[in-house]
Design a protein around this motif. Structure first.
Motif, short mmCIF file in Angstrom:
data_model
loop_
_atom_site.label_atom_id
_atom_site.label_comp_id
_atom_site.label_asym_id
_atom_site.label_seq_id
_atom_site.Cartn_x
_atom_site.Cartn_y
_atom_site.Cartn_z
N SER A 128 0.83 -1.20 0.00
CA SER A 128 0.00 0.00 0.00
C SER A 128 0.87 1.26 0.00
O SER A 128 0.60 2.21 -0.74
N LEU A 129 1.92 1.25 0.82
CA LEU A 129 2.83 2.40 0.87
C LEU A 129 3.52 2.60 -0.47
O LEU A 129 3.65 3.73 -0.96
N TYR A 130 3.96 1.49 -1.09
CA TYR A 130 4.59 1.58 -2.41
C TYR A 130 3.65 2.23 -3.43
O TYR A 130 4.05 3.13 -4.17
N VAL A 131 2.39 1.80 -3.46
CA VAL A 131 1.43 2.35 -4.43
C VAL A 131 1.20 3.83 -4.14
O VAL A 131 1.25 4.68 -5.05
N ARG A 132 0.96 4.20 -2.88
CA ARG A 132 0.69 5.61 -2.54
C ARG A 132 1.91 6.48 -2.82
O ARG A 132 1.78 7.59 -3.35
N HIS A 133 3.10 5.98 -2.49
CA HIS A 133 4.33 6.73 -2.74
C HIS A 133 4.56 6.92 -4.24
O HIS A 133 4.94 8.00 -4.70
N SER A 134 4.31 5.86 -5.02
CA SER A 134 4.46 5.95 -6.48
C SER A 134 3.58 7.04 -7.06
O SER A 134 4.04 7.87 -7.86
N PHE A 139 4.30 8.62 -10.65
CA PHE A 139 4.27 7.37 -11.42
C PHE A 139 2.86 6.81 -11.47
O PHE A 139 2.00 7.17 -10.66
N LEU A 140 2.63 5.92 -12.43
CA LEU A 140 1.38 5.17 -12.51
C LEU A 140 1.73 3.70 -12.25
O LEU A 140 2.11 2.97 -13.18
N PRO A 141 1.66 3.25 -10.99
CA PRO A 141 2.00 1.86 -10.71
C PRO A 141 0.97 0.91 -11.33
O PRO A 141 -0.22 1.17 -11.30
N VAL A 142 1.48 -0.16 -11.90
CA VAL A 142 0.65 -1.17 -12.56
C VAL A 142 0.69 -2.44 -11.71
O VAL A 142 1.76 -3.00 -11.50
N ILE A 143 -0.47 -2.86 -11.21
CA ILE A 143 -0.55 -4.01 -10.31
C ILE A 143 -1.36 -5.12 -10.99
O ILE A 143 -2.50 -4.88 -11.40
N PRO A 144 -0.79 -6.32 -11.12
CA PRO A 144 -1.54 -7.42 -11.76
C PRO A 144 -2.68 -7.89 -10.87
O PRO A 144 -2.56 -7.91 -9.64
N LEU A 145 -3.78 -8.29 -11.49
CA LEU A 145 -4.92 -8.84 -10.76
C LEU A 145 -4.77 -10.36 -10.74
O LEU A 145 -5.46 -11.08 -11.45
N ASN A 146 -3.87 -10.84 -9.91
CA ASN A 146 -3.56 -12.27 -9.89
C ASN A 146 -4.73 -13.12 -9.41
O ASN A 146 -4.96 -14.20 -9.90
N LYS A 147 -5.44 -12.65 -8.40
CA LYS A 147 -6.49 -13.46 -7.79
C LYS A 147 -7.84 -12.77 -7.91
O LYS A 147 -8.67 -12.83 -7.02
N HIS A 148 -8.06 -12.10 -9.00
CA HIS A 148 -9.28 -11.33 -9.22
C HIS A 148 -10.11 -12.03 -10.29
O HIS A 148 -9.56 -12.61 -11.22
N PRO A 149 -11.45 -12.00 -10.16
CA PRO A 149 -12.28 -12.67 -11.18
C PRO A 149 -12.06 -12.15 -12.59
O PRO A 149 -12.15 -12.89 -13.57
N PHE A 156 -2.92 2.65 -11.03
CA PHE A 156 -3.25 3.65 -10.02
C PHE A 156 -2.79 5.03 -10.47
O PHE A 156 -1.74 5.18 -11.10
N CYS A 157 -3.58 6.04 -10.11
CA CYS A 157 -3.22 7.42 -10.42
C CYS A 157 -3.81 8.34 -9.36
O CYS A 157 -4.63 7.93 -8.54
N ALA A 158 -3.40 9.60 -9.38
CA ALA A 158 -3.97 10.59 -8.47
C ALA A 158 -5.41 10.88 -8.89
O ALA A 158 -5.75 10.78 -10.07
N ALA A 159 -6.25 11.23 -7.91
CA ALA A 159 -7.67 11.46 -8.19
C ALA A 159 -7.88 12.54 -9.26
O ALA A 159 -8.72 12.40 -10.14
N ASP A 160 -7.06 13.61 -9.21
CA ASP A 160 -7.26 14.70 -10.16
C ASP A 160 -6.72 14.38 -11.56
O ASP A 160 -6.88 15.16 -12.50
N ALA A 161 -6.08 13.21 -11.71
CA ALA A 161 -5.54 12.81 -13.01
C ALA A 161 -6.38 11.74 -13.69
O ALA A 161 -6.09 11.34 -14.80
#
Length: 198
Positions: A128-134, A139-149, A156-161
């Protein structure tokens, strides 16, 4: 923090357990993209004692099909850790070192110690810290949905972006694959599966 310019750079961190120190010089193509590389002696070797070293690579490359292919390949390799983010050409590489070095701790906790509910909670906090810090560093961190349907990735991006990122994604998909891609990315966004903002 986005500027309507496409995210032309891919930023990568990879970690892997190694049987020995690798002191060989980087090949020419590697030296152009490696920001930093280090090999550390592992904290504990109760697990995987035949691999007493941990190699960490911080890289920057042009965003391309080959770079994305490396990302996908690394996801399927056992015994490795990986982080991937998109960023502008003008971003300082040192920012990526600051952001992604957190993943070394995550990897060490996972590989050097037996997992417990407490360690799992800490590892989730590090992610979570890595994503928020990125996101805070542009940066736009890209996280794989390994265990997602729904298979795919979360970007991830900032709300205003958010609207800018949506425009950028749909523009790229429109150029590459036409209306079918635009429809598909719209479905992902409707389900909240392809873009998350902080």
């Amino acid at each position: 923090m986005l500027t309507k310019a496409p995210q032309r750079n891919a930023f990568l961190w990879s970690g892997a357990l190694r049987p020995r120190l690798d002191e060989s010089p980087l090949a020419d193509n590697e030296s152009r993209r490696v920001i930093s590389r280090r090999t550390l002696k592992r904290i504990r070797t109760d697990r995987f004692p035949m691999l007493p070293y941990f190699e960490s690579n911080f890289e920057r490359a042009k965003n391309s099909a080959a770079t994305i292919g490396e990302f996908i390949d690394n996801l399927s390799a056992r015994g490795t850790g990986f982080a991937f983010a998109l960023g502008h050409e003008g971003v300082d590489s040192e920012k990526w070192l600051q952001v992604s070095s957190q993943m070394e701790s995550h990897f060490s906790l996972y590989r050097d110690f037996n997992n417990t509910p407490t360690l799992e909670s800490i590892r989730r906090g590090i992610t979570s810290l890595y994503v928020r810090h990125s996101v805070a560093m542009g940066f736009l961190p890209v996280i794989p949905l390994n265990k997602h349907p729904d298979s795919g990735f979360v970007l991830f991006c900032a709300a205003d972006a958010r609207s800018e990122v949506v425009d950028w994604l749909t523009g790229v998909c429109g150029v590459l694959e036409g209306d079918a891609a635009l429809e598909r990315i719209g479905q992902f966004l409707d389900h909240g599966g392809d873009l998350t903002y902080l």
